[in-house]
Design a protein around this motif. Structure first.
Motif, PDB file in Angstrom:
ATOM      1  N   VAL A 184      46.035  31.450  25.147  1.00 28.02           N
ATOM      2  CA  VAL A 184      46.060  31.994  26.505  1.00 28.02           C
ATOM      3  C   VAL A 184      45.350  33.340  26.508  1.00 28.02           C
ATOM      4  O   VAL A 184      45.534  34.146  25.596  1.00 28.02           O
ATOM      5  N   ALA A 185      44.531  33.572  27.525  1.00 31.22           N
ATOM      6  CA  ALA A 185      43.800  34.836  27.611  1.00 31.22           C
ATOM      7  C   ALA A 185      43.731  35.289  29.064  1.00 31.22           C
ATOM      8  O   ALA A 185      43.928  34.489  29.990  1.00 31.22           O
ATOM      9  N   TRP A 186      43.450  36.556  29.245  1.00 35.30           N
ATOM     10  CA  TRP A 186      43.321  37.140  30.586  1.00 35.30           C
ATOM     11  C   TRP A 186      41.962  37.818  30.734  1.00 35.30           C
ATOM     12  O   TRP A 186      41.459  38.435  29.786  1.00 35.30           O
ATOM     13  N   TYR A 187      41.420  37.720  31.921  1.00 38.76           N
ATOM     14  CA  TYR A 187      40.202  38.451  32.290  1.00 38.76           C
ATOM     15  C   TYR A 187      40.538  39.294  33.521  1.00 38.76           C
ATOM     16  O   TYR A 187      41.158  38.782  34.461  1.00 38.76           O
ATOM     17  N   ARG A 188      40.118  40.554  33.509  1.00 38.40           N
ATOM     18  CA  ARG A 188      40.370  41.421  34.676  1.00 38.40           C
ATOM     19  C   ARG A 188      39.089  42.135  35.081  1.00 38.40           C
ATOM     20  O   ARG A 188      38.280  42.521  34.242  1.00 38.40           O
ATOM     21  N   LYS A 189      38.953  42.307  36.379  1.00 36.15           N
ATOM     22  CA  LYS A 189      37.795  43.052  36.895  1.00 36.15           C
ATOM     23  C   LYS A 189      38.092  43.525  38.307  1.00 36.15           C
ATOM     24  O   LYS A 189      38.719  42.799  39.089  1.00 36.15           O
ATOM     25  N   LYS A 190      37.603  44.733  38.617  1.00 34.97           N
ATOM     26  CA  LYS A 190      37.709  45.198  40.013  1.00 34.97           C
ATOM     27  C   LYS A 190      36.438  44.766  40.745  1.00 34.97           C
ATOM     28  O   LYS A 190      35.340  44.933  40.224  1.00 34.97           O
ATOM     29  N   ILE A 191      36.617  44.219  41.946  1.00 35.96           N
ATOM     30  CA  ILE A 191      35.429  43.809  42.706  1.00 35.96           C
ATOM     31  C   ILE A 191      35.204  44.782  43.863  1.00 35.96           C
ATOM     32  O   ILE A 191      36.146  45.420  44.333  1.00 35.96           O
ATOM     33  N   ASP A 192      33.941  44.868  44.296  1.00 35.27           N
ATOM     34  CA  ASP A 192      33.576  45.804  45.366  1.00 35.27           C
ATOM     35  C   ASP A 192      33.772  45.174  46.731  1.00 35.27           C
ATOM     36  O   ASP A 192      33.084  44.204  47.079  1.00 35.27           O
ATOM     37  N   ILE A 193      34.671  45.730  47.469  1.00 40.75           N
ATOM     38  CA  ILE A 193      34.895  45.287  48.849  1.00 40.75           C
ATOM     39  C   ILE A 193      34.838  46.548  49.711  1.00 40.75           C
ATOM     40  O   ILE A 193      35.468  47.559  49.379  1.00 40.75           O
ATOM     41  N   THR A 194      34.033  46.486  50.768  1.00 40.22           N
ATOM     42  CA  THR A 194      33.902  47.677  51.613  1.00 40.22           C
ATOM     43  C   THR A 194      34.272  47.308  53.047  1.00 40.22           C
ATOM     44  O   THR A 194      34.496  46.133  53.368  1.00 40.22           O
ATOM     45  N   ASP A 195      34.274  48.340  53.895  1.00 39.19           N
ATOM     46  CA  ASP A 195      34.598  48.090  55.306  1.00 39.19           C
ATOM     47  C   ASP A 195      33.639  47.091  55.939  1.00 39.19           C
ATOM     48  O   ASP A 195      33.992  46.362  56.865  1.00 39.19           O
ATOM     49  N   ALA A 196      32.414  47.061  55.403  1.00 37.54           N
ATOM     50  CA  ALA A 196      31.426  46.122  55.952  1.00 37.54           C
ATOM     51  C   ALA A 196      31.869  44.669  55.747  1.00 37.54           C
ATOM     52  O   ALA A 196      31.348  43.750  56.371  1.00 37.54           O
ATOM     53  N   ASP A 197      32.809  44.452  54.859  1.00 36.38           N
ATOM     54  CA  ASP A 197      33.282  43.090  54.596  1.00 36.38           C
ATOM     55  C   ASP A 197      34.414  42.671  55.528  1.00 36.38           C
ATOM     56  O   ASP A 197      34.866  41.527  55.475  1.00 36.38           O
ATOM     57  N   LYS A 198      34.870  43.622  56.349  1.00 37.41           N
ATOM     58  CA  LYS A 198      35.910  43.252  57.314  1.00 37.41           C
ATOM     59  C   LYS A 198      35.331  42.177  58.227  1.00 37.41           C
ATOM     60  O   LYS A 198      34.146  42.222  58.573  1.00 37.41           O
TER      61      LYS A 198
END
Ligand code: GAL
Length: 906
Positions: free
Chosen positions: A165-179
């Motif tokens: 078992v393994a985990w992958y983590r990452k922060k993704i870019d979401i901005t107000d333009a994606d609302k």
């Protein structure tokens, strides 16, 4: 300032172009398809410790760990298990809904989140200690190989640490333009049981590691702070009969669209009434409205030749439709292309491609634009001849391929895949069967571009099990979704000529019950794609059983030549024994094409010749006859096969005696990781025509002689360095595209031989070895056609390097494959050299793997040191991103003159 002016000009220009209705490419596309391959954090539990409690479902205990049983061992009944209440499966199953036609069977997600407060899924969790990785990533390929009888992962799965078992983590870019947008995670492939959290919410997942899939992240986006993705991967041991891959092994994307947008894989294109004068293109588009309001949109599709974004060759004119909130709609249309450039396999045809650009507008404003690549071609299946592409009979000269890229494992790389196809093409191969799972999408793009014919295959098992943790565990829940996912993703590839819904499944043996499952799968496939035929490969084929009645094309695995017909199997009673099956099937199914989806399963180790040599045209491997248990190697006289297989020669004869057969897919083109029959103490297979490093075995030339009859070539085996065989019988075999050969030993003719009916090699089985020169002069129609010489060499003295391409791209992805050969003082190749070689790289490149094609070499792939195997070894160097310059690769070896090669990275 200058930039601004340019930009302004481009905007004006694109508006003008759009107004002329001649291109949509220049219009800014609101759809974004963003690679999120970079900057992931990775953590894997030790496979012995109990991982976290977040499992998909309970699995049966493994009681039968024997992975070296013959590949044709029938699958057995599955164990029935009761799901644990703690399992998270009920949150994952709804991901399948888009692929389950009957909405009353859709899964309903439990309210809210599972009640587990697990730190890894939270954005506050500190993962700085985790390993940094780039996707595509294969956590197991670096090894080490697990050796010995007590290895956790044994030979069948490649002795690499893929389990756990393994985990992958990452922060993704979401901005107000994606609302107010829809935001999706698009996964090309994760092995396996992937479960995805965003900002602490369990979004969904997909257990079957071989398919591509999508999750809608929109409801879980955070516009106020971080957006933390966390993906849990659970790779069971005993899940496959080959190296299964490990982790996020293909590309991963973030797709951002308008709320009203073309659905996932939402365009479908097919062609009919194809001729050189015109072709009809049928096109459909599915549009999703994720918004809360009913929306009226216009849909237009323009068709261009693939490399031309200016001249529209056909148009599917504007259609207006209204889509209710949270609903989807599909529209269809047809258009004609005059004088189409057809797609077809080389060398007689050209794989021309087209591009359909679909644009969706709302109130005159473009809200989505989507490109669909396709080809125009006709396929006919003639039971008395085979497959016709654009009216021309194209016999299948195919190979089976597993997914791995040799020493690079499963982490997909376009250049590595392209190199494999180039080597196959050079041999004359025109078709690939994707054994036994859908490939990376980019591999199909390459097949489209290079003109290979493809069988796309979805399963190696259904309800019955081949290995304790294979797909049978989830078949009842996922068969529809996984089957539809393959067809929906891949249906527009012109290279795909048919769909395979199974390989040698256990249901072959269960009469009507098995056929019924087949029927269900065929129905699903046809519902997604009514234009192509279906098949399912049989290694236990009886013309009176119900199983083959379901498929459109009869797929034989080894049935054409018969199985275990050699007298050595006379006393064997508990294994498949079959007489050749072409005749009974052709008679019983006169309207169905018969194709050999797997042939040969011949085995050999490149450059290893063992004596004595059988005088038959095909023989099973036996210690002392075809294989040597003390070195775990198989003879490269290319006459030996697994118990149920046949040599290439025997297969050729059976094909030629049954000319109505559509052709063959050899098991396999390249050696692959895992399934090292007959030596399960080793790590990769012996079945390839080409070894794991990509070096052709002798068999390569046997196929080339048949598949490229116009290429003047002649090939001699064995090598001629046999100091211990002076005065002993040392057979010489010759493969040629000519019709006869004269063989000379040290200038003396050993006679001229001509190929007889159903003969594919010329053999001099009584040559008495003496050192010197063997020379073959091949003739065709009475004229000299080709010549080759093999000579006894001196001892190793120097190294020679050869790179597959002198210039590569400095994109951090491109690869240079460097072959090292050991030479003697005179510069002649020392075919039995075993010197240890060390590679160093200077400049903007990195040595990522080495190999030598020896299925038993347990040196880890990333090692910079590698023993030559039969005189050769390979180094794979990757460019560094954004760092152009000269990469210098040096190979050294004790006592030998070193060699260098330079590669330009641009
Ligand atoms: C076949 C099987 C393949 C592979 C091959 C090895 O029966 O379909 O997946 O196992 O045998 O010889």
């Amino acid at each position: 300032m200058i930039q601004r002016t340019n930009h302004y000009f481009i905007v004006i220009a694109s508006l003008l172009l759009a107004a002329c209705n001649s291109t949509t490419d220049a219009i800014q596309n609101p759809r974004e398809h963003i690679s999120i391959n970079k900057d992931w954090k990775f953590y894997k539990y030790d496979s012995h410790t109990v991982a976290d409690d977040l499992y998909y479902d309970v699995r049966p205990e493994v009681t039968d760990v024997n992975d070296s049983k013959a590949a044709d061992t029938p699958a057995t009944e599955a164990e029935k298990l009761k799901a644990s209440e703690k399992a998270l499966k009920s949150y994952i199953l709804p991901t399948a809904n888009a692929f389950i036609k009957d909405s009353s069977r859709h899964y309903i997600r439990p309210e809210g989140n599972p009640e587990i407060d697990f730190p890894f899924v939270q954005s506050t969790f500190n993962d700085t200690d985790w390993e940094e990785v780039t996707i595509p990533h294969d956590w197991a390929i670096k090894g080490p190989f697990q050796e010995g009888d007590n290895a956790e992962v044994t030979g069948g799965m490649g002795r690499l640490p893929s389990n756990g078992v393994a985990w992958y983590r990452k922060k993704i870019d979401i901005t107000d333009a994606d609302k107010n947008k829809s935001v999706f995670l698009d996964v090309d492939g994760i092995m396996s049981y992937a479960m995805v959290w965003l900002n602490g919410n369990l979004v969904g997942g997909w257990p079957y590691g071989y398919n591509s899939w999508r999750l809608d992240l929109t409801p879980y986006l955070n516009f106020e702070g971080d957006n933390q993705l966390a993906i849990r991967v659970d790779n069971p041991n005993h899940s496959a009969r080959w190296y299964p891959r490990a982790g996020i092994y293909r590309n991963i994307w973030l797709t951002k669209t308008h709320q009203v947008h073309i659905a996932q894989w939402g365009t479908t294109v097919s062609t009919r009434d194809v001729s050189e004068d015109s072709a009809t293109v049928d096109f459909s588009v599915s549009v999703d409205n994720d918004s809360e309001t009913s929306t009226e949109i216009d849909v237009v599709t323009e068709i261009y030749a693939k490399e031309d974004s200016v001249s529209v060759v056909a148009l599917l004119p504007k259609k207006t439709l209204t889509i209710a909130p949270k609903k989807s709609k599909k529209i269809s249309g047809s258009t004609t292309i005059e004088n189409p450039k057809l797609w077809g396999p080389p060398p007689t045809q050209t794989p021309n491609l087209y591009k359909a650009v679909t644009t969706i507008s709302k109130n005159g404003k473009v809200i989505d634009s989507y490109n669909t690549s396709f080809g125009i071609r006709s396929l006919e299946f003639d039971p008395n001849q085979g497959i016709l592409v654009n009216g021309e009979l194209v016999k299948i000269k195919g190979v089976n391929e597993h997914h791995d890229l040799g020493a690079l494992g499963s982490a997909f790389n376009v250049r590595a895949a392209e190199r494999k196809l180039e080597i196959l093409k050079e041999m004359g191969c025109n078709a690939i069967r994707m054994a036994h799972n859908p490939p990376a999408p980019e591999l199909l793009d390459l097949c489209d571009k290079m003109g290979f014919l493809v069988i796309d295959e979805v399963f190696d098992s259904w309800e019955r099990k081949k290995t304790p943790h294979d797909f049978h565990l989830i078949f009842p829940d996922w068969y529809e979704a996984d089957t539809r996912a393959m067809v929906r993703r891949d249906k527009n590839h012109p290279s795909i000529i048919m769909w395979s819904y199974g390989n040698e499944v256990g249901e072959q043996y269960t009469d009507e019950a098995g056929a019924e499952i087949g029927r269900k799968l065929v129905e699903i496939v046809k519902d997604e794609d009514p234009t192509r035929l279906t098949t399912s490969a049989m290694n236990w084929a009886k013309s009176d059983m119900p199983f083959p009645t379901v498929m459109d094309v009869i797929s034989f695995n080894y049935q054409g030549e018969g199985i275990r017909q050699d007298p050595v199997f006379d006393t064997v009673t508990n294994r498949i024994k079959t007489k050749p099956q072409y005749e009974p099937f052709h008679k019983k199914f006169p309207n169905k094409v018969i194709l050999s989806s797997e042939t040969a399963s011949a085995a050999s180790s490149r450059g290893i010749y063992l004596f004595p040599v059988t005088d038959k045209i095909s023989a099973p491997m036996l210690n002392g006859n075809g294989k040597d248990d003390t070195i775990s190697q198989v003879s490269a006289y290319e006459l030996y096969a697994v118990d149920f297989g046949s040599s290439a020669d025997k297969v050729f004869a059976s094909l030629d005696k049954h000319p109505y057969s559509a052709g063959e897919f050899v098991w396999t083109g390249f050696d692959y990781l895992g399934e090292p029959t007959p030596y399960y103490n080793c790590r990769s297979s012996y079945n390839g025509i080409i070894d794991l490093a990509g070096f052709p075995k002798d068999r390569y030339y046997l196929y080339q002689a048949r598949w490229r009859p116009d290429l003047p070539m002649v090939h001699i085996l064995p090598h001629w360095n046999w100091p211990e065989r002076v005065g002993k019988v040392t057979p010489v075999h010759i493969f040629t595209s000519g019709d006869g050969v004269e063989l000379f030993l040290n200038g003396t003719s050993l006679g001229k031989k001509k190929k007889g009916a159903f003969e594919y090699r010329l053999r001099w089985d009584d040559v008495i070895y003496q050192p010197g020169e063997l020379k073959a002069v091949s003739y065709k129609n009475g004229k000299v056609w080709a010549e080759e010489m093999v000579k006894t060499t001196g001892v190793p003295a120097k190294l020679e390097l050869e790179v597959d391409r002198n210039t590569i791209n400095s994109d951090g992805l491109d690869l240079a494959y460097i072959t090292v050969r050991v030479l003697d003082e005179e510069g002649d190749f020392v075919a039995n050299a075993e010197n240890e070689i060390e590679f160093t790289v200077d400049g903007p490149g990195a040595l990522i793997a080495t190999d030598n094609g020896n299925p038993c070499d347990m040196t880890e792939f990333p090692s910079s040191k590698r023993y030559a195997f039969s005189g050769m070894a390979l180094a794979i160097v990757k460019s560094k991103s954004g760092q152009p310059g000269t990469i210098k690769v040096t190979a050294t070896s004790d006592g030998l003159e070193l060699a260098t090669v330079e590669i330009e990275s641009k």
